[in-house]
Design a protein around this motif. Structure first.
Motif, PDB file in Angstrom:
ATOM      1  N   ARG A 161      35.740  -3.212 -20.391  1.00 16.74           N
ATOM      2  CA  ARG A 161      34.800  -4.362 -19.970  1.00 16.74           C
ATOM      3  C   ARG A 161      35.255  -5.210 -18.767  1.00 16.74           C
ATOM      4  O   ARG A 161      35.756  -6.420 -19.307  1.00 16.74           O
ATOM      5  N   THR A 162      35.290  -4.838 -17.798  1.00 13.91           N
ATOM      6  CA  THR A 162      36.171  -5.601 -16.692  1.00 13.91           C
ATOM      7  C   THR A 162      35.279  -6.043 -15.677  1.00 13.91           C
ATOM      8  O   THR A 162      35.565  -7.050 -14.876  1.00 13.91           O
ATOM      9  N   GLU A 163      33.944  -5.639 -15.704  1.00 17.19           N
ATOM     10  CA  GLU A 163      32.819  -6.267 -14.965  1.00 17.19           C
ATOM     11  C   GLU A 163      32.167  -7.394 -15.176  1.00 17.19           C
ATOM     12  O   GLU A 163      31.837  -7.449 -16.492  1.00 17.19           O
ATOM     13  N   GLU A 164      31.752  -8.129 -14.244  1.00 19.32           N
ATOM     14  CA  GLU A 164      31.178  -9.467 -14.485  1.00 19.32           C
ATOM     15  C   GLU A 164      29.788  -9.341 -14.853  1.00 19.32           C
ATOM     16  O   GLU A 164      29.228  -8.210 -14.611  1.00 19.32           O
ATOM     17  N   PRO A 165      29.273 -10.010 -15.890  1.00 18.77           N
ATOM     18  CA  PRO A 165      27.743  -9.590 -16.388  1.00 18.77           C
ATOM     19  C   PRO A 165      26.910  -9.972 -15.337  1.00 18.77           C
ATOM     20  O   PRO A 165      26.936 -10.877 -14.718  1.00 18.77           O
ATOM     21  N   SER A 166      26.035  -9.389 -15.416  1.00 20.68           N
ATOM     22  CA  SER A 166      24.820  -9.225 -14.436  1.00 20.68           C
ATOM     23  C   SER A 166      23.649 -10.460 -14.949  1.00 20.68           C
ATOM     24  O   SER A 166      24.048 -10.819 -16.259  1.00 20.68           O
ATOM     25  N   GLN A 167      22.778 -10.962 -14.215  1.00 20.30           N
ATOM     26  CA  GLN A 167      22.112 -11.741 -14.578  1.00 20.30           C
ATOM     27  C   GLN A 167      21.005 -11.251 -15.737  1.00 20.30           C
ATOM     28  O   GLN A 167      20.694 -12.373 -16.669  1.00 20.30           O
TER      29      GLN A 167
ATOM     30  N   PHE B 143      36.452 -23.675 -23.676  1.00 22.99           N
ATOM     31  CA  PHE B 143      36.879 -22.512 -24.294  1.00 22.99           C
ATOM     32  C   PHE B 143      35.527 -21.482 -24.841  1.00 22.99           C
ATOM     33  O   PHE B 143      35.746 -20.523 -24.884  1.00 22.99           O
ATOM     34  N   GLN B 144      34.539 -22.214 -25.700  1.00 26.79           N
ATOM     35  CA  GLN B 144      33.747 -21.300 -26.022  1.00 26.79           C
ATOM     36  C   GLN B 144      32.861 -20.637 -24.866  1.00 26.79           C
ATOM     37  O   GLN B 144      32.630 -19.362 -25.132  1.00 26.79           O
ATOM     38  N   ARG B 145      32.565 -21.222 -23.793  1.00 25.78           N
ATOM     39  CA  ARG B 145      31.955 -20.699 -22.688  1.00 25.78           C
ATOM     40  C   ARG B 145      32.877 -19.449 -21.988  1.00 25.78           C
ATOM     41  O   ARG B 145      32.395 -18.252 -21.870  1.00 25.78           O
ATOM     42  N   HIS B 146      34.255 -19.594 -22.017  1.00 21.66           N
ATOM     43  CA  HIS B 146      34.994 -18.489 -21.510  1.00 21.66           C
ATOM     44  C   HIS B 146      34.796 -17.260 -22.627  1.00 21.66           C
ATOM     45  O   HIS B 146      34.890 -16.200 -22.163  1.00 21.66           O
TER      46      HIS B 146
ATOM     47  N   ALA C 109      33.397 -13.590 -21.770  1.00 18.63           N
ATOM     48  CA  ALA C 109      34.252 -12.445 -22.040  1.00 18.63           C
ATOM     49  C   ALA C 109      33.481 -11.567 -22.971  1.00 18.63           C
ATOM     50  O   ALA C 109      33.356 -10.227 -22.677  1.00 18.63           O
ATOM     51  N   ARG C 110      32.511 -11.807 -23.862  1.00 15.02           N
ATOM     52  CA  ARG C 110      31.822 -11.207 -24.747  1.00 15.02           C
ATOM     53  C   ARG C 110      30.708 -10.381 -23.795  1.00 15.02           C
ATOM     54  O   ARG C 110      30.059  -9.369 -24.113  1.00 15.02           O
ATOM     55  N   GLN C 111      30.109 -11.135 -22.640  1.00 14.28           N
ATOM     56  CA  GLN C 111      29.239 -10.509 -21.971  1.00 14.28           C
ATOM     57  C   GLN C 111      29.551  -9.640 -20.973  1.00 14.28           C
ATOM     58  O   GLN C 111      28.670  -8.912 -20.210  1.00 14.28           O
TER      59      GLN C 111
END
Length: 360
Positions: free
Chosen positions: A11-17, A213-216, A220-222
């Motif tokens: 899971r290395t790709e940034e999440p899409s909208q 921290f929670q946003r990070h 990461a989960r997304q």
């Protein structure tokens, strides 16, 4: 477990909208418990600083009346119930505003982190929520350990801040015994404001760090794998192979309709091997209309259909190339080509008239 680890590494790709929107619809949002706590403490600070004295006065006045007339209150069951109801009414009236302020502060603390979300997915029963093994994994997980350590650090930091705020006032506390009720209320309010100020400063810092921290962790989960991105693209944009097939079908249907219109053309202008443009003209149109055009194989097919339908084919390479580039199907030719096309159509008309006048 190894597969799960590999999946996380992929899971290395940034999440899409779309992935982020789907998470919000499921109720999976960035949520720090420290932010609502900070807002509630802020509301408490405002109440203590500005409303504690009026609230104490509103509470003391009726209670003083009760204390002054204790001998008149009947001690039977009905009298005690009436006293309890009246006291409850007084407390409810005085505490209604603080309770409402705390509720609004708690809601605001959550809404400032994310927009309002209505989702019933978290209410759906899941075996993982009641599974003992899943519960033990949650209790002894790295996340639980991090939350425990965070709580210990928060308590320590808040305790240090409270001690630093109260320690200068310790000598003053020795005189509290000799202070009357009004003076005691003022001292208590002052100390409470100092304590709440220190706690708010610390909690504001803690809440800000915890939110980041929670946003990070949420981002990461997304994160997505490359395969998930491909699948989502296919769902949104359509399968490229299917789209190509649909495009081919549309082109074939368009070509078929175009060829069916060639026999109705007035003339076909060619280049003679690469370009072909079929024009139709009658008195009902202001200018000739392009009913078919093409290059190479399609141009050859247009010429074959035209000859089979006895439609004149005129070779004019410059005009054929210019018409192919400037006019769309079922559209009138541009004005700059009126003269050249008129000469071609005039020539065709003279040929047709000559044929009609000739007898074998």
């Amino acid at each position: 477990m190894a597969e799960g680890g590999d999946d996380e590494e992929e899971r290395t790709e940034e999440p899409s909208q779309k992935k982020l929107d789907d998470a919000l619809q499921r109720g999976d949002v960035v949520k720090s418990q420290e932010v609502p706590a900070f807002f509630v403490l802020s509301a408490c600070m405002v109440l203590v600083a500005f409303l504690s004295t009026p609230m104490a006065r509103d509470l003391a006045r009726p209670l003083a009346g009760y204390l002054g007339h204790l001998h008149e209150i009947p001690v039977d069951r009905r009298g005690l119930i009436a006293v309890y109801l009246e006291a409850g009414k007084i407390l409810a009236t005085v505490l209604a505003l603080p309770a409402l302020a705390f509720v609004i502060a708690g809601v605001a603390g959550n809404m400032i982190q994310h927009r309002m979300v209505w989702s019933g997915e978290s209410l759906i029963p899941k075996l993982s929520k009641i599974s003992p093994m899943a519960g033990l994994k949650r209790i002894f997980s790295a996340e639980s350990l991090a939350t425990f350590i965070k709580g210990i650090i928060k308590i320590a930091v808040v305790g240090i801040g409270m001690w630093m705020a109260v320690s200068p006032e310790l000598p003053r506390l020795e005189s509290i015994v000799a202070t009357d009720a009004i003076g005691l209320l003022a001292i208590t309010q002052s100390l409470a404001i100092r304590l709440l100020t220190a706690v708010l400063i610390v909690m504001g810092f803690v809440a800000g760090l915890d939110y980041l921290f929670q946003r990070h962790r949420w981002m990461a989960r997304q994160r997505m794998t490359k395969q998930e991105l491909k699948e989502e693209y296919k769902q949104q944009e359509g399968n490229p192979e299917i789209k190509a097939k649909i495009r081919q079908i549309r082109q074939a249907r368009s070509r078929k309709r175009m060829m069916a219109a060639v026999p109705s053309a007035t003339v076909v202008v060619t280049n003679p091997t690469h370009y072909a443009v079929a024009l139709k003209y009658d008195e009902s149109t202001a200018a000739p209309i392009c009913v078919a055009k093409g290059v190479d194989e399609i141009a050859l097919k247009i010429r074959e259909v035209a000859k089979g339908a006895d439609v004149p084919v005129i070779e004019n390479p410059p005009l054929a190339r210019a018409l192919y580039a400037s006019v769309d199907l079922d559209k009138q030719i541009p004005e700059e080509h009126y003269r050249a096309v008129a000469e071609v159509i005039g020539y065709v008309m003279r040929l047709k008239q000559g044929r009609k006048g000739w007898r074998p």
